[in-house]
Design a protein around this motif. Structure first.
Motif, short mmCIF file in Angstrom:
data_model
loop_
_atom_site.label_atom_id
_atom_site.label_comp_id
_atom_site.label_asym_id
_atom_site.label_seq_id
_atom_site.Cartn_x
_atom_site.Cartn_y
_atom_site.Cartn_z
N THR A 146 0.84 -1.20 0.00
CA THR A 146 0.00 0.00 0.00
C THR A 146 0.87 1.25 0.00
N THR A 148 0.66 5.76 -0.10
CA THR A 148 -0.18 6.95 0.05
C THR A 148 0.53 8.15 -0.56
N SER A 192 0.49 12.26 -1.18
CA SER A 192 0.00 13.44 -0.46
C SER A 192 -0.39 14.57 -1.40
N ASN A 196 -8.16 10.19 1.63
CA ASN A 196 -8.34 10.69 2.99
C ASN A 196 -8.50 12.20 2.85
N SER A 230 -5.23 13.16 0.37
CA SER A 230 -4.25 12.13 0.02
C SER A 230 -4.93 10.95 -0.66
N LYS A 252 -4.72 6.85 -1.36
CA LYS A 252 -4.17 5.59 -0.93
C LYS A 252 -4.44 4.54 -1.99
#
Lengths: 111, 115
Positions: free
Chosen positions: A18, A20, A22, A67, A76, A78
């Motif tokens: 995973t 993420t 930004s 998110n 962000s 993911k």
């Protein structure tokens, strides 16, 4: 004026893991839309996911989720269970009156 | 076709020449956008059309750049007296309407190289 900042020029992730990405933005608006676009080497811009600012629930599209922190002006992305085909440039975008893009994050998924 | 198309896909020209880039939006889409993407950079907004009119031209970098749209469909971006700094990928996008609800769908772009 709205600005969009992507602070990670490059990222890499192992396949199946995973990652993420930004994105922060600056605006005085209350209602707006946020997007993540993917641009693979083919150059075609592909919509990954979108979020309406008035919705508190985070958007989800299969392995992609966001998110969204409106107060912090953060958005962000993911990516779960990363796949080799996810290798691309990822652009965060803000839309109210016209669309403004961040500078992009180059994501490489390693086998 | 189902998507936004652009032509040519690649264009090489000499400094000082004029070039025309074409965009065919998705059928029925009333809003059309032009962006420029320089090497390794994000997208820079150039101009937006709603129907045949251009209410937002704020991104055009100089008076050498112009665009028109006819019949509410095809759009042409013209760059006169090209300069080397004009080298970039020019992307076109269309959406059903110019509201905040509308997702933009992008064409494959035209890569312009000015020698």
């Amino acid at each position: 004026a709205q600005t969009v900042t992507q602070s990670q020029p490059e990222m890499s992730v192992q396949e199946a893991e995973t990652v993420t990405l930004s994105c922060t933005y600056d605006t005085s608006e209350n209602n707006y839309y946020l997007f993540w676009y993917k641009q693979p080497p083919s150059r075609q811009m592909i919509l990954v996911i979108r979020q309406e600012a008035y919705k508190q629930q985070n958007a989800t599209e299969n392995r992609f989720s966001v998110n969204f922190q409106k107060a912090a002006k953060s958005f962000s992305l993911k990516i779960s269970d990363s796949q080799l085909g996810d290798t691309a440039m990822y652009f965060c975008a803000f839309m109210k009156h016209g669309m403004r893009f961040g500078a992009g994050t180059r994501l490489t998924v390693k086998p | 076709g189902a998507g936004v198309s652009q032509s040519p896909s690649n264009k090489v020209t000499e400094k000082g020449k004029d070039v025309e880039l074409r965009c065919d939006p998705i059928s029925g889409h009333t809003a059309l956008y032009w962006y420029r993407q320089s090497l390794g950079q994000g997208l820079e907004f150039l101009i937006y059309f709603q129907g045949n009119s251009a209410p937002d031209k704020s991104g055009l970098p100089s008076d050498r750049f112009s665009a028109e749209r006819t019949g509410g469909s095809v759009s042409t971006l013209t760059i006169q007296r090209t300069q080397q700094e004009d080298s970039a990928v020019y992307l076109c996008a269309s959406s059903a309407d110019r509201g905040v609800t509308d997702t933009q769908y992008f064409g494959p772009g035209t890569r312009l190289t000015v020698l």
